[in-house]
Structure formats: C-alpha cells, structure tokens
Design a protein around this motif. Sequence first.
Motif, mmCIF file in Angstrom:
data_model
loop_
_atom_site.group_PDB
_atom_site.id
_atom_site.type_symbol
_atom_site.label_atom_id
_atom_site.label_comp_id
_atom_site.label_asym_id
_atom_site.label_seq_id
_atom_site.Cartn_x
_atom_site.Cartn_y
_atom_site.Cartn_z
ATOM 1 N N UNK A 249 0.816 -1.212 0.000
ATOM 2 C CA UNK A 249 0.000 0.000 0.000
ATOM 3 C C UNK A 249 0.859 1.276 0.000
ATOM 4 N N UNK A 250 0.414 2.219 -0.777
ATOM 5 C CA UNK A 250 1.131 3.496 -0.861
ATOM 6 C C UNK A 250 0.097 4.605 -0.817
ATOM 7 N N UNK A 251 0.347 5.602 -0.013
ATOM 8 C CA UNK A 251 -0.561 6.749 0.032
ATOM 9 C C UNK A 251 0.060 7.914 -0.744
ATOM 10 N N UNK A 252 -0.579 8.255 -1.852
ATOM 11 C CA UNK A 252 0.013 9.236 -2.763
ATOM 12 C C UNK A 252 0.174 10.615 -2.122
ATOM 13 N N UNK B 163 5.365 0.569 -7.726
ATOM 14 C CA UNK B 163 6.125 -0.196 -6.745
ATOM 15 C C UNK B 163 6.166 -1.690 -7.125
ATOM 16 N N UNK C 162 -0.886 4.004 -11.168
ATOM 17 C CA UNK C 162 -0.860 4.290 -9.728
ATOM 18 C C UNK C 162 0.538 4.048 -9.181
ATOM 19 N N UNK C 163 0.812 4.673 -8.058
ATOM 20 C CA UNK C 163 2.106 4.471 -7.416
ATOM 21 C C UNK C 163 2.241 3.026 -6.935
ATOM 22 N N UNK C 164 1.132 2.424 -6.572
ATOM 23 C CA UNK C 164 1.202 1.028 -6.119
ATOM 24 C C UNK C 164 1.642 0.123 -7.263
#
Lengths: 503, 314, 294
Positions: free
Chosen positions: C6-9, C179, C174-176
């Motif tokens: 999980x990543x919070x932008x 990753x 998305x950043x997720x």
Amino acid sequence: MSEKNSSVLPTQSKQTTVPIDWSYAEAPESISHVTFNKSYGLFINGSFTEYNENQSFESTNPANGECLYRCTEASESDVDAAVKAARTAFEGVWGNYSGTQRSHYLYRIARLLQERAREFAVLESMDGGKPIRESRDIDIPLAAAYFFYYAGWADKLSYAFPGKTPKPLGVCAQIIPWNFPLLMLAWKIAPALACGNTVVLKPAETTSLTALKFCELLQDVGLPDGVVNIVTGAAKTGEYLVQHPDIDKIAFTGSTEVGKVIQRSIAERQLPSTFELGGKGAFILFDDAALNEAVEGIVNAIFFNQGHVCCAGSRLLVQEGVAEKVIDLLKKRMQHLIVGDPLDKNTDIGAINSKEQLETIQRYVKTGIQEGATCFECSSSLPTSGYYFPPTILTGVSQSSSVVQEEIFGPVLTIQTFRTTDEAIEKANNTPYGLANGIWTDKGSKIFYVGSKLKSGVVWSNTYNKFDPTSPFGGYKESGKGREGGLSGLHAYVKLDNNGGVY
Amino acid sequence: MANEQTNHPTSQATTMNSIPKTYKNYINGEFPRTESGRYYSVEALDGKHIANVGLSSKKDVRNAVQAARKAQATWAQKTAYNRGQIMYRIAEILSGRREQFINEMILLGYSQEAAELEINACIELIVYFAGWTDKIDQVFGSVNPVASDHFNFSRHEPVGVVGIISPETPSLLGMLGLLLPNMVAGNSQVIIASKQFPLPTCTFAEVLATSDVPAGTVNIITGLKSELIPPISQHMDVDVLVGDVSLDTEFRVLCEVESASNMKRVYFWESFISLDELNSSPNETISTCVHSLKDPYHILHVQEVKTTWHPISE
Amino acid sequence: MIDRIPIDAVGVQERVARLCTRSIKKESKLQALDLALRMMDLTTLEGSDSEGKVRQLCNKALHPYTELPNIPSVAAVCVYPNRVALAKSILKDSSISIASVATAFPSGMSSLQIKLDDVNYAVSEGADEIDMVISRGAFLSGEYARVYDEIAQIKEACGTAHLKVILETGELGSLENVRMASDLAMKAGADFIKTSTGKITPAATMPVVLVMLQAIRDFHVATGKKIGMKPAGGIRSSKQAIQYLVMVKETLGNDWLDPSLFRFGASSLANDVLMQWVKEKTGRYQSLNYFSND
C-alpha cells in the motif's frame, strides 16, 4: 568492486569515481531585512507604553542562549489599564461595528501578515528556536489563513448559529503558550474579533516578539485603539489577567496543570472559558498500512517543532508483525534529520525553547532509561551552544512507564506494540488526555471503527499534525474544553439568546 | 413492583385499595435501596407524610457512576434511529401512566391544571428530543474544506458520564430538561433527584425500566444535595455536570471548582419554575419553560466535536 | 509472486515536498552539479536521428564545455540500436558507455522473439547497456508472470551488457503499480530500473522516483543487492536534478550517489547544469548562446 556490487554498470571500471560524501552546506536565512527593538513596552489602547527597566525581563534566543530583547512585565495596574482599554473599545467602538466593518479589518490583518510573512518567520525562529522551514512554511502562512478565514465569518455569524442571534461576549482574556506564538495568537484573536469581542492577550514570557511585532501591524491596519491589547509577562501577569473582575471570557492554551489552576480560580465567577491543554497522542500503526508514508507520518507526529506540540503523536503503537520493520525504517529516516541552527533552511529540528524545557526532556529520557527503556538517538551533531536535544525513540517501554503516561513536550517517541485492534484502542485511550490520535491502515472500514472509538478531538488517519482554519481543534478529557478553528471555534466567542448557555 | 416486599414503615396514606410505594434508587436498571439504610420523609404542603425516600450516600453515587460508565458505550453505539425510537418509547409509556404522575404531583401540592400541563409538556419534550438523535450532526456537523488534499469532517460525539443535578421544581419537567439533551448526545447519567419533590422522578425510573432504555444509561438517586454533590463533582470518572441555574451558589461554585480535578464540563441552564408560579400561572410558566428547554444547543453542550482527517488520493 | 504494497500518494507527495525544501548552496551545489553531469545518459531517441545527429551528441558527451577542460564527461550516450556502432566508433577510447534502447521500444508491442532479436542486435553492435521496456499491457491485465519471464529472458540475452528496465510509469496508473513493477523487475534480474521512455507524459516525476527508490532500498535490505535507478524524461533544470540527488541521499544514502547506481536520462539538462556550473564559478548568470546546443 565487491561481490555484492556485481550488478553495477561498467562505468565503474571505465571512469574513475571517487566515493562521494555529499552533505549540505550551510544555508542560513537572511536576517538583514528584519528589525526589532532591544526593549519593549506593553501595547495598550493602540500604542506602546514606555519600556520599564525596573519591571522587565529578558527573552533569550534559544539557539545560543543569549538575550535577544527585553520586555516589560505587566503589573496589576498595567493589566487593569489594558482591560479598561478593551472595555472602552468594546462599548464605544468595536461592539457597535457591523460585521462587515469588522471583516474589513481582519482581512487587512491577514493581508499584511502575508506581505510581511518572511520577516515574522525569521523573528519566530529567532525568538522560539523553531526551524525556519516550519515558521516559514507552516506557522506564519497558517496564522494569516486563520485571520482570512474568520474575517469572512464576521458578517455571516447568523448563519453559523441556526435559530439564534449571536452576540459578542465582551472583553476576552487570552493566554497563549510558547510553542506556536503567532499561530496561537491568530487562533485566539481572529475568532474573538470576528464575533465582535475585544481582547487582552498575554503571550508566553519566552516568546513575546511576534506578538509585539503584530502590534505594529495593527497600527498599520488602523485597528481602533483598545480592540487588541498585548500584555507581556509571566505567571503573575497571567494571574492578574485571569483575576480581573471586568473580563467576560477566558481562553487559555497551555499545560493541563495551569489550566486546572485557572479553572479553580474562575469558579466563583462562572466565566465562559475555553481551554487547550496537554496531550499524549497515540500513533496507531496497523500492519496493513502504507509503511513508508507512516514512517514519514511518525516524523511529522513527534519531531515537528522539536516535539513542542500538545497534539504530538508521542506514543507509537505498532502492530507486532511490522514493529521490527517500522523501527528499522524509522531509524534510517532519523539519520537524515538535521538538528541545528533554527535559521538554517535545512534544519529539521531547531532549538529547544528554553533551558528549563531542555532539562525537563533530559530528565524524562533519563527516567525512561532507568525504567528499562532502550534509547536510540538520531546521529546528527548538535550545536555546541544553545539548547538542543536530538530526536529520540524509546523502545521497551510499557503502559505504566512515566514516559508513556506523561507529556514530555520534546522530540521523544515511545514505542509499544499491540496485537489486536481493540488492544490498540484500549492503549490509546488509557490516558487522562484526549487531544489527538493517529490511525494508519489501508482499510477504510477500520479507520471509521477505530476513529469512532478513540477519545480525542482530532483523529488523523493516514496523516498527522495537519492544521487548517476550517478544521476544529481541541480536546476530550483533560486536554481541554471547547474547540478552536472552524465553525465550532466561533461558539467560544459568542453568547446566544434566550438560554444563558455559552459555548 | 406490585409483588415487591414492603418493609418500609407503614404509611398513613395506606387504604384498602391503594398500597403505597417504597421509593428507591434506580441503578443499572434495578431498584436498590440506598446503601446507607437511611431515609427522609417527603411531606405534602400541609405537613402530611407522603413517603419515605432514601438518603443516598457517596457509595450510591459510586455505584451509579460505575453503572453509567459501563452502559455508556452501549447507549452511544446504538444507531441514532434506534436511540430516537427508544426515546419515543419513553414518551409512549409515560403517556400511558399519565394519571399516576398527575396524582403524585397533586399529592406534592400541584394544582390539577399545573400537574396536567406539566405532564403534557414532559411528553412533548421527550418527543421533541427523540427527533433530534438523527439530526444533530446534520445540522451542526460539518465537512470542512481544508486547504490540502484531505477529506475533513467534524461530528458530535458523547462526552461520557454525566452528573445531573435536578432543580427542585418543576418536579419532572425540570429533570427531563437536563436529561433529554444528554440522552440525545449519547451520554449515560446519574441523576440527583429533586429533594423536596422526588416522587415523579422516582416513578419515572419505572417508565425507563419498561422502555427499552439499556440498564445503566440513566441512573437516579435521591437524597441531600449537600451529601451528593460533593462526591459526584469530585468523581474522577464523571465527565460532565449539568444543573439548573437556580441551584444554590454554594453548590454551583463547588461544581465549578471540583470540575478542575479532571476538567469536567460544567453547564447550567434554565429549567426552574417555583411551585407557586406553577400553580398561579401554569400555562404561561410551563410554555415559557418548554420553549427554553427545546433548544438543540443544549445537546451540543454535552457533546464533544471530533474532527477526522484523511488524505484523498488515487 | 509480488506483493502489493500500500502506498498513500498524498503522503508521498508530502515527503517529496519536504525533500524539495532542502537548500543546496555553495560547495555542496558544485559537488551536486559535478555529480549530475557524471550521472547523465545523454539521449537522443528520435525517428529523425541521423548519423550527423548522433555524431554531434557523442561529441557533446566527450566535450560538454570546451571552456572548462577539467569538466567531467557524461556517463553514457543513449541511442537506438542502429546507431550503436557509430557511437561506439566515436566513443571507444573514452570512459563513456553506449546505452541502447531495445525490445520494440517504446511500446514493447511485439513478440518476445523480436524483442530478443532487438537486444541481440544492439549487444552485437557494441552496446554496453540495454534499456528495455516492460509490456505494460500485460502488466495492467495482471499477467505478472509474463512480464517477469520477458525480463528474465532479456537479461539473459544481454550477456555482459547491463540491463535497465523501463517501467513507463506514466502508463501504470498508480504508485502502487509502480512499486509492484519495480519489485518485479528487480526480482527478474534488472540491474537498473528506469521510469520512462520519454515518449509518454508524465515521464519521470518525483513521487514516482521516490517510490522506486524505496523499492530499491527494500530490495537491498532483503537481498544485499544494489540496484541502480534512472529517472528519464522531463528533467530539464539543475534544480530538479539536485532535488533528485537529495532524494537519493535521504532514501538510499551516499552509496547510491554514483554513476554506477544512479543516472539521469536527459538531453537538455546537460546545458543547464553547465550554465549553473559556470555561474557558480563566475558569479554571472549565463546565456544559452555560449553553450553548444547538441
């Protein structure tokens, strides 16, 4: 080239590279455009009184421990003069102004603060020790934003209280702390003036400078005399103000201990009052959270403003499965925190506000270690003069440790683990305080479940230490009474018809 | 209640077809006698003995607060709709027992008209507040447009356990004016009943006991203010004190001073009408009182504002 | 096969904003400019790339600014496969590497065999480094194993040439996903992970690079292997370049402040770095008229 580095590119062999130890050169904020006096009188009825050497105290720059300027300590008669000026201004001028008129002044204050923002930021850092990055990016812009927000309420108050006709209370006595001097001034003065009250405000004795500079700004705005009066001084001055028979309201931000003393002392008068007191916020980190962002959240929660933050997330509660990883990431992150000159643009952690506070923090950490905690400090070197303390984490603590129970008000984080959601909630709530808590999880429903059970006025989920003029702030339990900011913040400065109830 | 043991002193009011009631405390949904074993005599205006009522002690306060603390989350976690229905149910039950309350009030010195008007007002006020449970956050909550990528909202939550110091009169309406906003708020409470006119409040406990109100949500104790206000105002697990502005200054100051021990919220509002006023101009005084009590801002007094932030991102 | 982390932008953006407040002055700025130049993959990837254009680029790589003889040369030039031999002939006696894009660049929309042939051709022409693209379509439809296998096979085809894996983060959504793609590429054998082809907007952004650096850090903790990072596209100013270096330092440490582990894929950045360099030395703000526009 080591075995481990077998994947590196051929440039390594083709081009000679010198291992680089890149560090940041000094980047001091310019102070050449900033002026202030060596001594100050009190700001009463629109002008400064004569500085009184016989009745004065010094304020030091905590970055070097040297005297920065001297202030007049307001006596009982000074406080009386300030309250009288506020009363006269309330009855003669300000209380009769329309909301539109009041809003014009407040908008101008906001604008002038924005124009002179850098100057105020530098002064705030010199006087209080906070890094220029924070005073420049957070304290001063936010202070202006609070004035701008409440300026807009002044002529719309009837919409804020459905079914009621709000009226000002009168003369408000306001006492603010040293951790966010100008910001706390804005939190107090902006809503009070918007609602039609006049003000006598006492800044903390170690941080009077921006409040005094603010008076210059009020003169430029042309705010009517006596609407805002600033009396400098320590506890004694505060007592004169609280005990004054002609005040209509007390707003206090500071320690729970002093808040209780004030509450007792005003009991007979049943004065309307609001309190913003201490805290011991929990930062609850679940194993499904965005860990990198959470670690940054921890840094903001506890190392912001040297940890001199009542709503600081000073207790990390981390779920067992990720505890090791989180602590490792946090330690790595802490190695890049720079402790140093508050006026250096790269400083992350500035000076501790006073020698007394530094000693308090040192004492707590010592006690924590004696009680069995393991201590880890960031490796940044500390300046040799002035009051500094490195960002510190304490592991191996328990719920009964004094470092877990009591507010340290410094850059010191305690770390405990938990297994289940309910255990985390129970630990978070197991304190007399209730100002703010944080929840970190990727699961939306868990945020609402945990958030609804936390006993605190603010719940930061997947973020921490955020402030906004539209957002109410204030505590449950011993963290205070009433709210500042937002719509709720107006309640503290009006009386509503027909019921005698004041909030 | 009918098959309860009656070992209280035989009342002179006993007749063949009316068995006098023993008035007891109401704690955790049960009707215990005061732990102290003491009582005082409630008398009519002409001095005639009406009933013996418990002189509760600080231990009764302790037990009541304990029950309230235990029940608070249960009450607060019910849906707003459900709390509204339960409160409406109180009005239904009270309405059905209207005559009983009127008779008690008349025994205490009310005129027939005043008694009728007051009980009508009580029913009206309960229905009024029952309707607020699912509206308070819609009117007074907010979504706050913060200047960053966060969703931010403020809603009202209960404070916790409340000590309610009832005014002497109006005997039921005065107490309800303090109680109902707290029930809407989601608080649980310990009520110190009117000293001189406790019977309607005590009988109201029977209404609560048969109205689906979870045990411990509302607890009622009788006795002397001088004996009960100190322990309740000093109690570290009481979060709020509410009372009526007619309370003796001495007690009011005591509440304010002692509140500092754990930063209790202390609020006083107007619900008092003297018996003389009630009897001489019942219509006017009761309608004024109801108007003043029908104020949702009283609910806000006994709630906390909780503000929640969350980032907005992909 | 690869965990979704999980990543919070918003949190990432806040961290980036804070990194960007670092004020790099005086000697640390000179050091950074020097480093940025040495980390540069001077790039031309146009359909119009002629022999002349590539020759010009190679000369710029060798002699960035003739006024300053001791100025460092760039790390590599990056060209299409059919220009590798030419670049090699010009740069063979220098320290500058030849990087070539391959694998049906920029879309990657071809068969695995054609991609492998593309790689073999570039390597046989003399490429030291291969910049491949992942199959974004396959990645987005959840065919992670296919993406993984492609990378692994291309890595094998590279032989001694080093493999940079372009994630084309502007298409990942998305950043997720960024990753996840980073983790997947590193696990499959990438020596470097790289943001973009330069053909898609947005190209390199600071949040994306931060997430990729964190992936590299975690991979290092887990395996002991140091993987390199290359942001490409959209980096035009020295200020941006220095902000990236700050990010590398505070995420991975000084070890990664080396051309063997960090590269900038850029074309116009070189002249801005040179102008800043000269400005630091002379105190005068510079004009592009004095810097060769190659």
